[in-house]
Design a protein around this motif. Structure first.
Motif, PDB file in Angstrom:
ATOM      1  N   LEU A 117      17.784  51.910  80.241  1.00 29.35           N
ATOM      2  CA  LEU A 117      18.941  53.029  79.808  1.00 29.35           C
ATOM      3  C   LEU A 117      19.240  53.932  80.934  1.00 29.35           C
ATOM      4  CD1 LEU A 117      19.705  54.839  77.443  1.00 29.35           C
ATOM      5  CD2 LEU A 117      17.663  55.906  77.515  1.00 29.35           C
ATOM      6  N   CYS A 118      18.317  54.333  81.843  1.00 25.28           N
ATOM      7  CA  CYS A 118      18.842  55.059  83.047  1.00 25.28           C
ATOM      8  C   CYS A 118      19.988  54.258  83.726  1.00 25.28           C
ATOM      9  CB  CYS A 118      17.581  55.256  83.932  1.00 25.28           C
ATOM     10  SG  CYS A 118      18.044  56.516  85.418  1.00 25.28           S
ATOM     11  N   HIS A 119      20.075  53.072  83.915  1.00 18.88           N
ATOM     12  CA  HIS A 119      21.103  52.187  84.559  1.00 18.88           C
ATOM     13  C   HIS A 119      22.358  52.364  83.872  1.00 18.88           C
ATOM     14  CE1 HIS A 119      20.159  49.547  88.130  1.00 18.88           C
ATOM     15  NE2 HIS A 119      19.189  49.368  87.557  1.00 18.88           N
ATOM     16  N   GLU A 120      22.322  52.492  82.446  1.00 16.17           N
ATOM     17  CA  GLU A 120      23.646  52.648  81.745  1.00 16.17           C
ATOM     18  C   GLU A 120      24.031  54.185  81.821  1.00 16.17           C
ATOM     19  OE1 GLU A 120      25.196  50.454  80.020  1.00 16.17           O
ATOM     20  OE2 GLU A 120      23.720  49.023  80.941  1.00 16.17           O
ATOM     21  N   LEU A 121      23.129  55.095  81.807  1.00 15.82           N
ATOM     22  CA  LEU A 121      23.693  56.405  82.110  1.00 15.82           C
ATOM     23  C   LEU A 121      23.973  56.703  83.440  1.00 15.82           C
ATOM     24  CD1 LEU A 121      20.241  58.220  80.383  1.00 15.82           C
ATOM     25  CD2 LEU A 121      22.585  58.249  79.523  1.00 15.82           C
ATOM     26  N   TYR A 122      23.335  55.768  84.347  1.00 15.24           N
ATOM     27  CA  TYR A 122      23.970  55.860  85.786  1.00 15.24           C
ATOM     28  C   TYR A 122      25.285  55.466  85.988  1.00 15.24           C
ATOM     29  CZ  TYR A 122      23.992  54.631  90.729  1.00 15.24           C
ATOM     30  OH  TYR A 122      24.511  54.451  92.172  1.00 15.24           O
ATOM     31  N   CYS A 130      18.255  61.166  85.578  1.00 15.54           N
ATOM     32  CA  CYS A 130      17.263  59.935  85.728  1.00 15.54           C
ATOM     33  C   CYS A 130      16.987  58.966  86.754  1.00 15.54           C
ATOM     34  CB  CYS A 130      17.265  59.153  84.246  1.00 15.54           C
ATOM     35  SG  CYS A 130      18.820  58.156  84.273  1.00 15.54           S
ATOM     36  N   LYS A 131      18.221  59.152  87.780  1.00 16.87           N
ATOM     37  CA  LYS A 131      18.547  58.088  88.801  1.00 16.87           C
ATOM     38  C   LYS A 131      17.360  58.346  89.679  1.00 16.87           C
ATOM     39  CE  LYS A 131      20.972  59.280  92.380  1.00 16.87           C
ATOM     40  NZ  LYS A 131      22.288  59.587  93.286  1.00 16.87           N
ATOM     41  N   ALA A 252      13.339  52.216  95.338  1.00 19.81           N
ATOM     42  CA  ALA A 252      13.706  53.242  94.348  1.00 19.81           C
ATOM     43  C   ALA A 252      12.266  53.621  93.637  1.00 19.81           C
ATOM     44  CB  ALA A 252      14.476  52.815  93.203  1.00 19.81           C
ATOM     45  N   ASN A 253      12.285  54.848  93.358  1.00 17.72           N
ATOM     46  CA  ASN A 253      10.994  55.456  92.493  1.00 17.72           C
ATOM     47  C   ASN A 253      11.022  54.651  91.184  1.00 17.72           C
ATOM     48  OD1 ASN A 253       9.924  57.093  94.662  1.00 17.72           O
ATOM     49  ND2 ASN A 253      11.372  58.519  94.046  1.00 17.72           N
ATOM     50  N   PRO A 254       9.914  54.854  90.560  1.00 17.76           N
ATOM     51  CA  PRO A 254      10.067  54.381  89.120  1.00 17.76           C
ATOM     52  C   PRO A 254      10.834  55.286  88.347  1.00 17.76           C
ATOM     53  CG  PRO A 254       7.773  54.527  89.843  1.00 17.76           C
ATOM     54  CD  PRO A 254       8.419  55.233  90.997  1.00 17.76           C
ATOM     55  N   VAL A 255      11.382  55.001  87.325  1.00 19.43           N
ATOM     56  CA  VAL A 255      12.508  55.852  86.408  1.00 19.43           C
ATOM     57  C   VAL A 255      11.408  56.727  85.569  1.00 19.43           C
ATOM     58  CG1 VAL A 255      14.185  56.049  84.601  1.00 19.43           C
ATOM     59  CG2 VAL A 255      14.309  54.265  86.186  1.00 19.43           C
ATOM     60  N   LYS A 256      11.758  58.092  85.931  1.00 19.26           N
ATOM     61  CA  LYS A 256      10.692  59.032  84.843  1.00 19.26           C
ATOM     62  C   LYS A 256      11.373  59.009  83.394  1.00 19.26           C
ATOM     63  CE  LYS A 256       9.113  62.038  88.139  1.00 19.26           C
ATOM     64  NZ  LYS A 256      10.257  62.353  89.400  1.00 19.26           N
ATOM     65  N   ILE A 257      10.354  58.371  82.459  1.00 21.48           N
ATOM     66  CA  ILE A 257      10.734  58.304  81.229  1.00 21.48           C
ATOM     67  C   ILE A 257      11.731  59.539  80.711  1.00 21.48           C
ATOM     68  CG2 ILE A 257      10.133  57.807  78.887  1.00 21.48           C
ATOM     69  CD1 ILE A 257       7.963  55.894  80.297  1.00 21.48           C
ATOM     70  N   THR A 260      15.349  60.337  81.089  1.00 20.30           N
ATOM     71  CA  THR A 260      16.469  59.588  80.820  1.00 20.30           C
ATOM     72  C   THR A 260      17.010  60.377  79.488  1.00 20.30           C
ATOM     73  OG1 THR A 260      15.053  58.443  79.212  1.00 20.30           O
ATOM     74  CG2 THR A 260      15.565  57.486  81.268  1.00 20.30           C
ATOM     75  N   LEU A 261      15.896  61.427  78.776  1.00 22.74           N
ATOM     76  CA  LEU A 261      16.548  62.366  77.800  1.00 22.74           C
ATOM     77  C   LEU A 261      17.282  63.502  78.150  1.00 22.74           C
ATOM     78  CD1 LEU A 261      13.042  61.804  75.962  1.00 22.74           C
ATOM     79  CD2 LEU A 261      14.905  60.468  75.682  1.00 22.74           C
ATOM     80  N   MET A 262      17.337  63.606  79.539  1.00 24.64           N
ATOM     81  CA  MET A 262      18.285  64.942  80.164  1.00 24.64           C
ATOM     82  C   MET A 262      19.420  64.786  80.120  1.00 24.64           C
ATOM     83  SD  MET A 262      15.927  66.033  83.178  1.00 24.64           S
ATOM     84  CE  MET A 262      14.089  66.415  82.805  1.00 24.64           C
ATOM     85  N   ASN A 263      20.276  65.574  79.286  1.00 23.99           N
ATOM     86  CA  ASN A 263      21.840  65.464  79.269  1.00 23.99           C
ATOM     87  C   ASN A 263      22.248  66.004  80.506  1.00 23.99           C
ATOM     88  OD1 ASN A 263      24.231  65.047  78.506  1.00 23.99           O
ATOM     89  ND2 ASN A 263      24.226  65.935  76.479  1.00 23.99           N
ATOM     90  N   GLU A 264      22.964  65.048  81.357  1.00 22.78           N
ATOM     91  CA  GLU A 264      23.427  65.570  82.509  1.00 22.78           C
ATOM     92  C   GLU A 264      24.776  65.968  82.487  1.00 22.78           C
ATOM     93  OE1 GLU A 264      22.860  66.036  86.422  1.00 22.78           O
ATOM     94  OE2 GLU A 264      21.479  67.261  84.745  1.00 22.78           O
ATOM     95  N   ILE A 265      25.593  65.252  81.423  1.00 24.31           N
ATOM     96  CA  ILE A 265      26.905  65.639  81.177  1.00 24.31           C
ATOM     97  C   ILE A 265      27.177  67.015  80.965  1.00 24.31           C
ATOM     98  CG2 ILE A 265      29.048  64.840  80.106  1.00 24.31           C
ATOM     99  CD1 ILE A 265      27.216  62.170  79.544  1.00 24.31           C
ATOM    100  N   PRO A 266      28.047  67.744  81.765  1.00 24.80           N
ATOM    101  CA  PRO A 266      28.401  69.034  81.194  1.00 24.80           C
ATOM    102  C   PRO A 266      28.883  69.025  79.751  1.00 24.80           C
ATOM    103  CG  PRO A 266      29.125  68.292  83.644  1.00 24.80           C
ATOM    104  CD  PRO A 266      28.575  67.240  83.015  1.00 24.80           C
ATOM    105  N   ASP A 267      28.778  70.240  79.236  1.00 26.38           N
ATOM    106  CA  ASP A 267      29.148  70.460  77.874  1.00 26.38           C
ATOM    107  C   ASP A 267      30.942  70.278  77.684  1.00 26.38           C
ATOM    108  OD1 ASP A 267      26.875  70.667  76.793  1.00 26.38           O
ATOM    109  OD2 ASP A 267      26.955  72.983  76.836  1.00 26.38           O
TER     110      ASP A 267
END
Ligand SMILES: *[C@@H]1O[C@H](CO)[C@@H](O)[C@H](O)[C@H]1NC(C)=O
Ligand SMILES: *[C@@H]1O[C@H](CO)[C@@H](O)[C@H](O)[C@H]1NC(C)=O
Ligand SMILES: *[C@@H]1O[C@H](CO)[C@@H](O)[C@H](O)[C@H]1NC(C)=O
Ligand SMILES: *[C@@H]1O[C@H](CO)[C@@H](O)[C@H](O)[C@H]1NC(C)=O
Length: 271
Positions: A117-122, A130-131, A252-257, A260-267
């Motif tokens: 999921l983080c890969h997709e978000l990245y 989540c990176k 890389a560190n392990p992805v913090k689960i 991935t739920l944090m919304n990084e995209i500005p409103d």
């Protein structure tokens, strides 16, 4: 006839008296008075007492026996309870072991899902929270990469990467090869060190099979050695004292689960 009977009675009484006296005489004790009513009562009382004692003992025995039986029953029950408890505890332990194995498997799966999921978000948002790489570093598979556009000698580059807990870029498989190709690097040091004049250049695709890749950061460079750098689709070897850009890589560190739920995209992007 009746006189005769009377006589006989008397005589009998006399003779019994005489016998009694005789008996006591032979024992040598002062002959007590004839057994009185009191003595008989006392004997009777004693017998009665003995009887009572016996009955008491009997009752006590019965009480003891029944109590023993009850207690044995309780003990047995307790024993059974204990065994059942032990069985339950061991069952519970097995169950717990199974549960913790399930939880382990689940958390591995969850970790894999979170990484995907983080890969997709990245891909959409390169600086998504989540990176699992430091800021400005790129993420590819399980590694983080950074381009340093500063001309440095090979050894200075190694030292710079080292300070970031990283090492010079290595390209050991197709996946990394494709990633590096897409960057179209011009004159970037690689973690390649070889004896001078052994080779001049090779195609970038071939380099993944090279035996010259560093296993770890090294300062063990002398003037009989050549260092490798990538320039477009080729890898060249030159003096290690030349200066090039470079690229560092680290795990890389392990992805913090939860990240991935944090919304990084500005409103603002939605409107
Ligand atoms: C043991 O486990 C069974 C089934 O889970 C349960 O019915 C029973 O009460 C347990 N026994 C004890 C002693 O905890
Ligand atoms: C634990 O798992 C094994 C197989 O992995 C299974 O046979 C067993 O029934 C499980 N026990 C419990 C208590 O869940
Ligand atoms: C490098 O690793 C050490 C120990 O693991 C750590 O203390 C240090 O902060 C790390 N440095 C960087 C730049 O990540
Ligand atoms: C490719 O190599 C990198 C290390 O250079 C490693 O982290 C990665 O897992 C490898 N990928 C594959 C698909 O083997």
């Amino acid at each position: 006839m009746s006189e005769e009977v009377m006589y006989a009675d008397l005589k009998f009484q006399d003779s019994s008296k005489g016998e009694n006296i005789h008996e006591f005489d032979t024992v040598g004790i002062k002959a007590p008075p004839a057994p009185s009513r009191g003595w008989r009562q006392r004997a009777l009382a004693l017998t009665f007492l003995c009887l009572l004692l016996l009955i008491g003992l009997g009752i006590l025995g019965i009480i003891f026996y029944t109590t023993l039986k009850i207690e044995m029953g309780k003990l047995n029950k307790l024993q059974n309870f204990k065994e059942e408890l032990q069985r339950n505890v061991s069952l519970q332990l097995i169950h717990n072991m199974n549960s913790s194995k399930m939880i382990r498997d689940l958390s591995i799966t969850l970790q894999e899902i979170a990484t995907k999921l983080c890969h997709e978000l990245y891909k959409r948002e390169p600086e998504h929270k989540c990176k699992p790489c430091p800021e400005t570093w790129m993420w590819h598979e399980d590694n983080c990469y950074i381009l340093i556009d500063n001309y440095e000698t090979w050894q200075e580059s190694v030292m710079f990467c080292s300070a970031q807990n990283a090492s010079l870029l290595t390209i050991k498989n197709k996946s990394v090869l494709e990633f590096i190709k897409s960057k179209r690097l011009r004159k970037y040091w690689l973690g390649l060190l070889t004896r001078k004049y052994q080779k001049n250049y090779q195609r970038l695709d071939e380099t993944i099979f090279s035996s010259d890749w560093l296993l770890r950061n090294t300062n063990d460079v002398n003037d009989r050695m050549h260092c490798g750098y990538v320039d477009s689709m080729y890898v060249y070897y030159t003096d290690c004292t030349s200066t090039m850009n470079f690229m560092c890589e680290k795990l890389a560190n392990p992805v913090k689960i939860e990240s991935t739920l944090m919304n990084e995209i500005p409103d603002g992007k939605y409107s």
